[in-house]
Scaffold this active site. Structure first.
Site, PDB file in Angstrom:
ATOM      1  N   THR A   1       9.803  -7.839   1.532  1.00 62.08           N
ATOM      2  CA  THR A   1       9.103  -7.171   0.436  1.00 62.08           C
ATOM      3  C   THR A   1       9.861  -5.907   0.019  1.00 62.08           C
ATOM      4  O   THR A   1       9.898  -5.536  -1.140  1.00 62.08           O
ATOM      5  CB  THR A   1       7.681  -6.768   0.872  1.00 62.08           C
ATOM      6  OG1 THR A   1       7.050  -7.880   1.499  1.00 62.08           O
ATOM      7  CG2 THR A   1       6.842  -6.317  -0.304  1.00 62.08           C
TER       8      THR A   1
ATOM      9  N   ARG B   1      14.481  -5.236   7.100  1.00 63.08           N
ATOM     10  CA  ARG B   1      13.839  -4.467   8.164  1.00 63.08           C
ATOM     11  C   ARG B   1      13.938  -5.208   9.470  1.00 63.08           C
ATOM     12  O   ARG B   1      13.561  -6.382   9.545  1.00 63.08           O
ATOM     13  CB  ARG B   1      12.364  -4.293   7.853  1.00 63.08           C
ATOM     14  CG  ARG B   1      12.051  -2.899   7.415  1.00 63.08           C
ATOM     15  CD  ARG B   1      10.595  -2.790   7.124  1.00 63.08           C
ATOM     16  NE  ARG B   1      10.468  -2.157   5.833  1.00 63.08           N
ATOM     17  CZ  ARG B   1       9.325  -1.782   5.312  1.00 63.08           C
ATOM     18  NH1 ARG B   1       8.203  -2.011   5.943  1.00 63.08           N
ATOM     19  NH2 ARG B   1       9.295  -1.187   4.148  1.00 63.08           N
TER      20      ARG B   1
ATOM     21  N   HIS C   1       6.688   2.632   6.672  1.00 66.94           N
ATOM     22  CA  HIS C   1       5.585   3.064   7.535  1.00 66.94           C
ATOM     23  C   HIS C   1       5.684   2.465   8.936  1.00 66.94           C
ATOM     24  O   HIS C   1       4.814   2.697   9.766  1.00 66.94           O
ATOM     25  CB  HIS C   1       4.274   2.639   6.885  1.00 66.94           C
ATOM     26  CG  HIS C   1       4.303   1.185   6.487  1.00 66.94           C
ATOM     27  ND1 HIS C   1       5.060   0.735   5.430  1.00 66.94           N
ATOM     28  CD2 HIS C   1       3.730   0.102   7.023  1.00 66.94           C
ATOM     29  CE1 HIS C   1       4.944  -0.570   5.333  1.00 66.94           C
ATOM     30  NE2 HIS C   1       4.141  -0.987   6.293  1.00 66.94           N
TER      31      HIS C   1
ATOM     32  N   LYS D   1      17.331  -0.366   2.303  1.00 64.33           N
ATOM     33  CA  LYS D   1      16.877  -0.806   0.987  1.00 64.33           C
ATOM     34  C   LYS D   1      17.975  -0.480  -0.014  1.00 64.33           C
ATOM     35  O   LYS D   1      18.544   0.609   0.030  1.00 64.33           O
ATOM     36  CB  LYS D   1      15.615  -0.032   0.566  1.00 64.33           C
ATOM     37  CG  LYS D   1      14.442  -0.190   1.518  1.00 64.33           C
ATOM     38  CD  LYS D   1      13.147   0.341   0.903  1.00 64.33           C
ATOM     39  CE  LYS D   1      13.050   1.852   0.948  1.00 64.33           C
ATOM     40  NZ  LYS D   1      11.753   2.356   0.459  1.00 64.33           N
TER      41      LYS D   1
ATOM     42  N   ASP E   1       3.798   8.591   4.042  1.00 68.28           N
ATOM     43  CA  ASP E   1       4.352   7.705   5.078  1.00 68.28           C
ATOM     44  C   ASP E   1       5.786   8.076   5.461  1.00 68.28           C
ATOM     45  O   ASP E   1       6.318   9.097   5.021  1.00 68.28           O
ATOM     46  CB  ASP E   1       4.280   6.249   4.612  1.00 68.28           C
ATOM     47  CG  ASP E   1       5.335   5.938   3.558  1.00 68.28           C
ATOM     48  OD1 ASP E   1       5.715   6.846   2.808  1.00 68.28           O
ATOM     49  OD2 ASP E   1       5.781   4.768   3.500  1.00 68.28           O
TER      50      ASP E   1
ATOM     51  N   ASP F   1       8.855   7.199   4.623  1.00 70.43           N
ATOM     52  CA  ASP F   1       9.863   7.529   3.621  1.00 70.43           C
ATOM     53  C   ASP F   1       9.278   8.197   2.376  1.00 70.43           C
ATOM     54  O   ASP F   1       9.974   8.364   1.377  1.00 70.43           O
ATOM     55  CB  ASP F   1      10.654   6.277   3.227  1.00 70.43           C
ATOM     56  CG  ASP F   1       9.757   5.193   2.663  1.00 70.43           C
ATOM     57  OD1 ASP F   1       8.571   5.152   3.021  1.00 70.43           O
ATOM     58  OD2 ASP F   1      10.238   4.381   1.855  1.00 70.43           O
TER      59      ASP F   1
ATOM     60  N   ASP G   1       6.905   7.396   0.137  1.00 71.27           N
ATOM     61  CA  ASP G   1       6.463   6.763  -1.100  1.00 71.27           C
ATOM     62  C   ASP G   1       4.969   6.422  -1.099  1.00 71.27           C
ATOM     63  O   ASP G   1       4.403   6.148  -2.144  1.00 71.27           O
ATOM     64  CB  ASP G   1       7.321   5.532  -1.465  1.00 71.27           C
ATOM     65  CG  ASP G   1       7.397   4.509  -0.345  1.00 71.27           C
ATOM     66  OD1 ASP G   1       6.777   4.730   0.710  1.00 71.27           O
ATOM     67  OD2 ASP G   1       8.101   3.492  -0.527  1.00 71.27           O
TER      68      ASP G   1
ATOM     69  N   THR H   1       2.897  -8.586  -4.894  1.00 71.69           N
ATOM     70  CA  THR H   1       3.048  -7.435  -4.005  1.00 71.69           C
ATOM     71  C   THR H   1       4.505  -6.972  -3.947  1.00 71.69           C
ATOM     72  O   THR H   1       5.408  -7.796  -3.865  1.00 71.69           O
ATOM     73  CB  THR H   1       2.578  -7.847  -2.597  1.00 71.69           C
ATOM     74  OG1 THR H   1       1.186  -8.135  -2.683  1.00 71.69           O
ATOM     75  CG2 THR H   1       2.808  -6.753  -1.589  1.00 71.69           C
TER      76      THR H   1
ATOM     77  N   GLU I   1      -0.482   0.043  -5.906  1.00 73.78           N
ATOM     78  CA  GLU I   1      -0.771  -1.038  -4.969  1.00 73.78           C
ATOM     79  C   GLU I   1      -1.865  -0.563  -4.024  1.00 73.78           C
ATOM     80  O   GLU I   1      -1.949   0.626  -3.702  1.00 73.78           O
ATOM     81  CB  GLU I   1       0.467  -1.386  -4.148  1.00 73.78           C
ATOM     82  CG  GLU I   1       1.578  -2.004  -4.946  1.00 73.78           C
ATOM     83  CD  GLU I   1       2.631  -2.605  -4.024  1.00 73.78           C
ATOM     84  OE1 GLU I   1       2.574  -3.820  -3.801  1.00 73.78           O
ATOM     85  OE2 GLU I   1       3.479  -1.861  -3.523  1.00 73.78           O
ATOM     86  N   GLU I   2      -2.628  -1.534  -3.530  1.00 71.03           N
ATOM     87  CA  GLU I   2      -3.710  -1.190  -2.603  1.00 71.03           C
ATOM     88  C   GLU I   2      -3.178  -0.597  -1.301  1.00 71.03           C
ATOM     89  O   GLU I   2      -3.912   0.035  -0.569  1.00 71.03           O
ATOM     90  CB  GLU I   2      -4.574  -2.418  -2.303  1.00 71.03           C
ATOM     91  CG  GLU I   2      -3.835  -3.682  -1.853  1.00 71.03           C
ATOM     92  CD  GLU I   2      -3.103  -3.595  -0.551  1.00 71.03           C
ATOM     93  OE1 GLU I   2      -3.671  -3.023   0.400  1.00 71.03           O
ATOM     94  OE2 GLU I   2      -1.967  -4.092  -0.464  1.00 71.03           O
ATOM     95  N   SER I   3      -1.891  -0.802  -1.039  1.00 70.22           N
ATOM     96  CA  SER I   3      -1.301  -0.370   0.218  1.00 70.22           C
ATOM     97  C   SER I   3      -0.867   1.095   0.151  1.00 70.22           C
ATOM     98  O   SER I   3       0.199   1.455   0.612  1.00 70.22           O
ATOM     99  CB  SER I   3      -0.115  -1.264   0.555  1.00 70.22           C
ATOM    100  OG  SER I   3       0.798  -1.277  -0.536  1.00 70.22           O
TER     101      SER I   3
ATOM    102  N   LYS J   1       7.281   4.019  -5.867  1.00 66.77           N
ATOM    103  CA  LYS J   1       6.017   4.710  -5.707  1.00 66.77           C
ATOM    104  C   LYS J   1       6.316   6.079  -5.122  1.00 66.77           C
ATOM    105  O   LYS J   1       7.383   6.302  -4.556  1.00 66.77           O
ATOM    106  CB  LYS J   1       5.059   3.908  -4.849  1.00 66.77           C
ATOM    107  CG  LYS J   1       5.576   3.489  -3.498  1.00 66.77           C
ATOM    108  CD  LYS J   1       4.602   2.515  -2.861  1.00 66.77           C
ATOM    109  CE  LYS J   1       5.088   2.040  -1.521  1.00 66.77           C
ATOM    110  NZ  LYS J   1       5.397   0.608  -1.518  1.00 66.77           N
TER     111      LYS J   1
ATOM    112  N   ARG K   1      -2.669 -10.736   6.026  1.00 72.54           N
ATOM    113  CA  ARG K   1      -3.489  -9.745   5.337  1.00 72.54           C
ATOM    114  C   ARG K   1      -4.568 -10.474   4.543  1.00 72.54           C
ATOM    115  O   ARG K   1      -4.269 -11.425   3.809  1.00 72.54           O
ATOM    116  CB  ARG K   1      -2.651  -8.921   4.369  1.00 72.54           C
ATOM    117  CG  ARG K   1      -1.456  -8.220   5.013  1.00 72.54           C
ATOM    118  CD  ARG K   1      -0.982  -7.065   4.132  1.00 72.54           C
ATOM    119  NE  ARG K   1       0.336  -6.579   4.480  1.00 72.54           N
ATOM    120  CZ  ARG K   1       0.607  -5.812   5.535  1.00 72.54           C
ATOM    121  NH1 ARG K   1      -0.346  -5.472   6.377  1.00 72.54           N
ATOM    122  NH2 ARG K   1       1.833  -5.401   5.764  1.00 72.54           N
TER     123      ARG K   1
END
Ligand code: G1P
Ligand code: ZN
Length: 544
Positions: free
Chosen positions: A18, A22, A114, A126, A278, A280, A282, A345, A364-366, A377, A497
């Protein structure tokens, strides 16, 4: 220039998720692992030679070592100049800001967001493109294709660069410029918000706030903005020193992991406003005194009040939210007469909409909110946006939120995460669910009747690209929804999720605990997907 060409063989697990690649730190430390991925980035892009690149990270374990490797590889691959954050620190939003400001061809952010850090934690890479945003799927796919066939990489033989002193040095033919991590970002924030008014709010002797940087990257930014520039007393920023292991914590700003902040905001004599960010920088969580604002509601509130803020005075062109995010912002968009886009997402899907000026605010909801000021973000931006609104409206957070619900209705919302589920079991659950899709329509579960069910697919309205299998949606006739998807950012097993949402127009019913008001949907979600049976877990690991 002493450029070495090193023979290597592919690693077959370098597919970006996403948000970048990672893995556990120990995976990135394998010989050639990081190098293969970085070389694959250079192999998959064009026309970067002689141009500027931005580099930094969230300060987690292995950040400094990775930066030295990447600098030497950038020099060997012909990059003209790298601007690197002092001590290797650059938040994700600051990187996006700096890429845009200095016309860089792209940037690399070293972060696993996170996820926990430290020698046993996670690391990540990234790649962001020239618009400052995360590489879109066609770019990450090209990088992945290169990782599968790579047989050599280039690196300069040189000694390490001093990352702690501002200024310019040379690495072979490439200029390395160590930049202030905060300055450009702070200047951008000053151009968007009414700092005079926010400063008045923070120094009026009545309003108190507190921000938890969770020992992650926003510490230096938050000290500079809130304490130095905006006059909040020192001590306003909690956990403000970035640590390689985030102090052993999980730098995820939610009610579970940001417990230091939650204790303060839900305790005796709580301040008026609290926020956390978080790893980083964002993400953000917004709290009022003994009050939690869901990220979906936060986006809706920012949209509804945007014209109170100088940078958005002329209004919004549109709003974009990720599919699992609640439909609260849609109601504001309808009221404002603007479009609301529903994307898969991941922030990368917002880039085209922002570039084409189809959306001004995204979320986003996250715990992610942002706007067209950059292409990521932005946690502290959201905090400043809230403070600007509060400074103008002179209202407590809770009252502002309640008045919003009164006008638009309340979207009760919760996300249930089942972490570290055995991957085979998680895939079985999703395929069984997918198989049910054609038969669900019209089915009744207690008071709920299924209106539609699908595996979400998105056609980008700007470039026409199609992204399929983005999460299974079950929509009910009263507007309620259950969404299931597997995380694309976890590093151990699978994370399931489940997103739950219902709509309540009646303001006399706006006081319920979301878990209670969603109880029936939660039970249906389990019944349809056999979550407890198939995961072998009797309750979620994290509820937000
Ligand atoms: C998670 C969030 C998603 C966010 C991403 C990167 O991805 O759900 O909204 O964009 O982290 O911060 P997931 O693990 O669900 O794939
Ligand atoms: Zn993040």
């Amino acid at each position: 220039m002493d450029i070495k060409t090193v023979a290597t063989t592919p690693f077959l697990d370098q597919k970006p998720g996403t948000s970048g690649l990672r893995k556990l730190v120990s995976v990135f430390q394998k010989p050639h692992y990081l190098e293969n991925f970085i070389q694959s980035i250079f192999n998959s892009i064009e026309n970067y030679q002689g141009q500027t690149m931005i580099l930094g990270g969230d300060g987690r374990y292995y950040n400094r070592q990775a930066i030295q490797i990447i600098l030497k590889m950038a020099a060997a691959n012909g990059v003209g100049r790298v601007k690197v954050g002092r001590s290797g620190i650059l938040s994700t939003p600051a990187t996006s800001c700096v890429i845009r400001k200095y016309d860089a061809f792209g940037g690399i952010v070293l972060s696993a967001s996170h996820n926990p850090g430290g020698p046993d934690g996670d690391f990540g890479v990234k790649y962001n493109i020239a618009n400052g945003g995360p590489a879109p799927e066609k770019v990450t796919t090209a990088i992945y294709e290169c990782t599968k066939v790579i047989d050599q990489y280039k690196i300069l033989a040189a000694s390490d660069v001093d990352l702690d002193t501002l200024g310019e040095t040379k690495l072979g033919d490439m200029a390395v410029e160590v930049i202030d991590s905060v300055a450009d970002y702070k200047e951008l924030m000053e151009s968007l918000f009414d700092f005079y008014r926010i400063r008045e709010l923070l120094t009026d002797g009545k309003f108190r706030m507190c921000i938890d940087s969770m020992h992650a990257v926003t510490g230096p930014y938050a000290h500079a903005l809130f304490e130095e520039r905006l006059g909040a007393p020192s001590g306003t920023v909690l956990n403000g020193t970035p640590l390689e292991d985030f102090g052993g914590g999980h730098p995820d700003p939610n009610l579970v992991y940001a417990h230091d902040l939650v204790e303060v905001l839900f305790g005796e004599d709580a301040p008026d406003f609290g926020a956390a960010s978080d790893g980083d920088g964002d993400r953000n969580m917004i709290l009022g005194r003994r009050f939690f604002v869901t990220p979906s509601d936060s986006l809706a509130v920012l949209a509804a009040n945007a014209t109170l803020v100088p940078g958005y005075r002329d209004g919004l062109t549109g709003i974009a939210r990720s599919m699992p995010t609640s439909q609260a912002p849609d109601r504001v968009a309808a009221e404002l007469g603007i479009d609301c886009y529903e994307t898969p997402t991941g922030w990368k899907f917002f880039g085209n909409l922002l570039d084409a000026d189809k959306a001004t605010l995204c979320g986003e909801e996250s715990f992610g909110t942002g706007s067209n000021h950059i292409r990521e973000k932005d946690g502290l931006w959201a905090v400043l946006f809230w403070l600007n609104i509060l400074a103008v409206k002179q209202q407590p957070v809770e009252q502002l939120m309640r008045e919003h619900w009164q006008k638009y209705g309340r979207n009760y919302y919760s996300r249930h995460d089942y972490e570290a589920v055995d991957s085979d079991r998680a895939n079985e659950l999703i395929s069984k669910l997918r198989a049910q899709i054609p038969d669900l329509q019209g089915k009744k579960f207690g008071n709920y009747e299924v209106e539609y069910s699908d595996d979400f697919s998105y056609t980008d309205p700007v470039d026409g690209s199609v992204s399929q299998n983005q999460g299974i949606r079950i929509g009910f006739t009263d507007g309620s929804r259950i969404v299931y998807r597997l995380s694309g950012t976890g590093t151990q097993g699978a994370t399931l999720r489940i997103y739950l949402e219902s709509y309540e127009p009646d303001s006399s019913k706006h006081d319920l605990d979301p878990q209670q008001s969603l109880a029936e949907l939660i039970a249906i979600a389990d019944e349809v997907a056999q979550v407890r049976t198939l995961t072998g877990m009797d309750k979620p690991t994290v509820i937000t």
